[in-house]
Design a protein around this motif. Sequence first.
Motif, short mmCIF file in Angstrom:
data_model
loop_
_atom_site.label_atom_id
_atom_site.label_comp_id
_atom_site.label_asym_id
_atom_site.label_seq_id
_atom_site.Cartn_x
_atom_site.Cartn_y
_atom_site.Cartn_z
N GLU A 1 0.83 -1.19 0.00
CA GLU A 1 0.00 0.00 0.00
C GLU A 1 0.87 1.25 0.00
N PRO A 2 0.35 2.36 -0.55
CA PRO A 2 -1.01 2.57 -1.06
C PRO A 2 -1.22 2.14 -2.51
N CYS A 3 -0.17 1.59 -3.16
CA CYS A 3 -0.28 1.30 -4.59
C CYS A 3 -1.32 0.22 -4.89
N CYS A 4 -1.50 -0.73 -3.98
CA CYS A 4 -2.51 -1.76 -4.21
C CYS A 4 -3.89 -1.13 -4.34
N SER A 5 -4.21 -0.23 -3.43
CA SER A 5 -5.52 0.45 -3.50
C SER A 5 -5.64 1.28 -4.76
N ALA A 6 -4.54 1.94 -5.15
CA ALA A 6 -4.56 2.73 -6.38
C ALA A 6 -4.82 1.84 -7.59
N THR A 7 -4.18 0.68 -7.61
CA THR A 7 -4.33 -0.24 -8.74
C THR A 7 -5.75 -0.77 -8.85
N LEU A 8 -6.28 -1.26 -7.74
CA LEU A 8 -7.62 -1.87 -7.77
C LEU A 8 -8.72 -0.83 -8.00
N SER A 9 -8.53 0.38 -7.47
CA SER A 9 -9.54 1.42 -7.72
C SER A 9 -9.54 1.82 -9.18
N ALA A 10 -8.36 1.85 -9.81
CA ALA A 10 -8.28 2.16 -11.24
C ALA A 10 -8.91 1.05 -12.07
N ALA A 11 -8.66 -0.21 -11.70
CA ALA A 11 -9.25 -1.33 -12.42
C ALA A 11 -10.77 -1.32 -12.29
N GLU A 12 -11.26 -1.04 -11.09
CA GLU A 12 -12.71 -0.96 -10.89
C GLU A 12 -13.31 0.17 -11.71
N TYR A 13 -12.62 1.31 -11.74
CA TYR A 13 -13.09 2.45 -12.52
C TYR A 13 -13.17 2.09 -14.01
N ALA A 14 -12.12 1.43 -14.51
CA ALA A 14 -12.10 1.03 -15.91
C ALA A 14 -13.22 0.05 -16.23
N LYS A 15 -13.44 -0.90 -15.34
CA LYS A 15 -14.51 -1.88 -15.55
C LYS A 15 -15.87 -1.20 -15.59
N ASN A 16 -16.12 -0.28 -14.66
CA ASN A 16 -17.39 0.42 -14.63
C ASN A 16 -17.58 1.35 -15.82
N ALA A 17 -16.45 1.79 -16.40
CA ALA A 17 -16.52 2.65 -17.59
C ALA A 17 -16.61 1.83 -18.87
N ASP A 18 -16.76 0.53 -18.74
CA ASP A 18 -16.92 -0.38 -19.87
C ASP A 18 -15.69 -0.44 -20.77
N LYS A 19 -14.52 -0.25 -20.18
CA LYS A 19 -13.28 -0.47 -20.91
C LYS A 19 -12.96 -1.96 -20.92
N VAL A 20 -12.18 -2.39 -21.89
CA VAL A 20 -11.66 -3.75 -21.87
C VAL A 20 -10.53 -3.78 -20.85
N VAL A 21 -10.65 -4.60 -19.83
CA VAL A 21 -9.66 -4.66 -18.76
C VAL A 21 -8.84 -5.93 -18.90
N CYS A 22 -7.52 -5.75 -18.97
CA CYS A 22 -6.60 -6.87 -19.13
C CYS A 22 -5.69 -6.96 -17.90
N PHE A 23 -5.64 -8.15 -17.32
CA PHE A 23 -4.82 -8.38 -16.14
C PHE A 23 -3.76 -9.43 -16.44
N ASP A 24 -2.51 -9.06 -16.25
CA ASP A 24 -1.38 -9.98 -16.36
C ASP A 24 -0.76 -10.10 -14.98
N PRO A 25 -0.99 -11.19 -14.25
CA PRO A 25 -0.48 -11.28 -12.87
C PRO A 25 1.01 -11.02 -12.75
N ASN A 26 1.82 -11.58 -13.68
CA ASN A 26 3.26 -11.33 -13.65
C ASN A 26 3.80 -11.53 -12.22
N ILE A 27 3.49 -12.68 -11.65
CA ILE A 27 3.72 -12.93 -10.23
C ILE A 27 5.20 -13.04 -9.90
N ARG A 28 5.64 -12.26 -8.92
CA ARG A 28 6.99 -12.33 -8.36
C ARG A 28 6.83 -12.64 -6.88
#
Length: 322
Positions: free
Chosen positions: A139-166
């Motif tokens: 945090e706070p970047c996790c909240s920033a990331t998820l709030s942006a993703a939620e905003y994009a989803k609600n705005a009907d954008k195509v949302v692409c998630f690449d976990p890129n897990i480290r």
Amino acid sequence: MYDICALGELLIDFTPAGISDEGRPLFEQNPGGGPANVAACIARLGRSSAYIGKVGSDPFGRSLISTLRSFGVEVKGVKTTGFYPTTLAFITLDENGERSFNFFRNNTADLRLTPGEVDMSLIDEAQVFCFGSVSMTGEPCCSATLSAAEYAKNADKVVCFDPNIRLALWENDLVARDSCLRALQYTDILKLSLEELSFLTQGMNLHDGALTLLKRHNLDAVIVTRGEKGAYALTLSYEISVPAYQVKTIDTTGAGDAFLGGLLYRMLGFGKRPEKLSNAEMMLSLDFASAVGAMVTVRRGAMTALPTLDEVYECMRKTVKE
């Protein structure tokens, strides 16, 4: 308008660059960071992209912003701070060019991006929003990331998630898995490696794991990269596999990011949302993405190894597939 807007980490990769005259390892400073690589790839191929993130107001941060700008990426969404340094990652390569990361990321700038610093107007102006899980490791970047993703989803954008897990960046495996699965509520296209698919589904095979994620999280498509075995896509309408381009790999850093950039570039060319793509259109998209990803592996670095459109087509014409 932008074709894509990406949010996430922007960092310096120190890539192996030989041995000094005194016998000591040398490292080359290269720009990196998954979502930033995707934005640069899209721009390199000729479409428009914007990037949202945060770097230190140090020489590394200034270099990263300058590099993105040189690719043609819109960087007005990049914040800087004098209180935290830019993230660094030292990369080691095995004999096959496969990489491992050692991060210097304790209280670094990319983790300090706040929800209020995210320029939502860039998402408004984009067709596709891309993000990954590295920006969700604190945090706070996790909240920033998820709030942006939620905003994009609600705005009907195509949302692409690449976990890129480290995994080294997470508290433990359970937190990493749960956090990535939480992000799927905002996701239309999930792109991940075969190892990440197994991790998120706790050992399921390719088909069963992809189908479980697709149906359980109401996704439009699950895209899986399989290294030398090629790429795979699953939707509710079809299942596709394409072979890999056989190139002489020296460094796999950024190959998955380039694959995703190539995939989105080709998908956007059809002018359809992902759920509307036909079997043939998805196959063409996967094949093009595989060529883009392959081209990155024949040079050192990630962002600096991105191919031009002409180079991708030359690879597709001349390179054997297996």
